[in-house]
Design a protein around this motif. Structure first.
Motif, mmCIF file in Angstrom:
data_model
loop_
_atom_site.group_PDB
_atom_site.id
_atom_site.type_symbol
_atom_site.label_atom_id
_atom_site.label_comp_id
_atom_site.label_asym_id
_atom_site.label_seq_id
_atom_site.Cartn_x
_atom_site.Cartn_y
_atom_site.Cartn_z
ATOM 1 N N LEU A 20 0.804 -1.226 0.000
ATOM 2 C CA LEU A 20 0.000 0.000 0.000
ATOM 3 C C LEU A 20 0.837 1.278 0.000
ATOM 4 N N ARG A 21 2.145 1.114 0.123
ATOM 5 C CA ARG A 21 3.070 2.254 0.208
ATOM 6 C C ARG A 21 2.733 3.160 1.389
ATOM 7 N N ARG A 22 2.507 2.508 2.510
ATOM 8 C CA ARG A 22 2.264 3.187 3.780
ATOM 9 C C ARG A 22 3.141 2.523 4.826
ATOM 10 N N SER A 23 3.253 3.131 5.973
ATOM 11 C CA SER A 23 4.070 2.523 7.028
ATOM 12 C C SER A 23 3.224 1.521 7.810
ATOM 13 N N PRO A 24 3.867 0.527 8.414
ATOM 14 C CA PRO A 24 3.122 -0.399 9.276
ATOM 15 C C PRO A 24 2.413 0.337 10.416
ATOM 16 N N ARG A 25 3.015 1.412 10.901
ATOM 17 C CA ARG A 25 2.404 2.195 11.975
ATOM 18 C C ARG A 25 1.101 2.861 11.503
ATOM 19 N N THR A 26 1.090 3.335 10.255
ATOM 20 C CA THR A 26 -0.132 3.924 9.698
ATOM 21 C C THR A 26 -1.230 2.879 9.618
ATOM 22 N N LEU A 27 -0.879 1.666 9.175
ATOM 23 C CA LEU A 27 -1.879 0.597 9.119
ATOM 24 C C LEU A 27 -2.398 0.262 10.518
ATOM 25 N N ALA A 28 -1.515 0.243 11.501
ATOM 26 C CA ALA A 28 -1.937 -0.039 12.874
ATOM 27 C C ALA A 28 -2.894 1.048 13.372
ATOM 28 N N ARG A 29 -2.595 2.288 13.059
ATOM 29 C CA ARG A 29 -3.473 3.399 13.473
ATOM 30 C C ARG A 29 -4.832 3.277 12.798
ATOM 31 N N LYS A 30 -4.831 2.997 11.490
ATOM 32 C CA LYS A 30 -6.093 2.853 10.766
ATOM 33 C C LYS A 30 -6.895 1.657 11.285
ATOM 34 N N ARG A 31 -6.208 0.604 11.684
ATOM 35 C CA ARG A 31 -6.872 -0.562 12.270
ATOM 36 C C ARG A 31 -7.568 -0.153 13.567
ATOM 37 N N ALA A 32 -6.867 0.587 14.406
ATOM 38 C CA ALA A 32 -7.419 1.032 15.694
ATOM 39 C C ALA A 32 -8.599 1.979 15.493
ATOM 40 N N GLU A 33 -8.534 2.812 14.457
ATOM 41 C CA GLU A 33 -9.605 3.771 14.164
ATOM 42 C C GLU A 33 -10.779 3.124 13.438
ATOM 43 N N GLY A 34 -10.553 1.934 12.889
ATOM 44 C CA GLY A 34 -11.604 1.273 12.112
ATOM 45 C C GLY A 34 -11.739 1.816 10.712
ATOM 46 N N THR A 35 -10.680 2.475 10.202
ATOM 47 C CA THR A 35 -10.752 3.085 8.873
ATOM 48 C C THR A 35 -9.842 2.402 7.854
ATOM 49 N N GLY A 36 -9.150 1.367 8.266
ATOM 50 C CA GLY A 36 -8.206 0.700 7.380
ATOM 51 C C GLY A 36 -8.823 -0.461 6.627
ATOM 52 N N PRO A 37 -7.984 -1.179 5.897
ATOM 53 C CA PRO A 37 -8.462 -2.340 5.146
ATOM 54 C C PRO A 37 -8.874 -3.477 6.070
ATOM 55 N N ALA A 38 -9.678 -4.376 5.543
ATOM 56 C CA ALA A 38 -10.134 -5.548 6.296
ATOM 57 C C ALA A 38 -8.936 -6.404 6.696
ATOM 58 N N TYR A 39 -9.048 -7.013 7.865
ATOM 59 C CA TYR A 39 -7.964 -7.862 8.353
ATOM 60 C C TYR A 39 -8.531 -8.974 9.218
#
Length: 69
Positions: A20-39
């Motif tokens: 996704l050309r993002r940092s793992p930390r950004t994905l973790a933040r989006k996961r916590a916010e509920g705004t990231g991709p499905a996992y």
């Protein structure tokens, strides 16, 4: 030989971030916010389905506004 991507493949957060050309930390933040991709998460391990990453990207495509002319 078939060179198409395996859409049923699961990626680690680091692999997903690279795709996704993002940092793992950004994905973790989006996961916590509920705004990231499905996992999937099991026993503390997070995995992203490759197909879900492509769907999430497609849902976030922005089109430029039309010019008034």
């Amino acid at each position: 030989m078939d060179n198409r991507p395996n859409f049923d493949e699961y990626l680690t957060p680091a692999e997903a971030a690279k795709l996704l050309r993002r940092s793992p930390r950004t994905l973790a933040r989006k996961r916590a916010e509920g705004t990231g991709p499905a996992y999937h998460q099991e026993a503390g391990r997070v995995l992203y389905p490759r197909s879900g990453l492509y769907c999430w990207l497609a849902q976030h495509i922005k089109t430029p506004p039309r010019n008034g002319s």
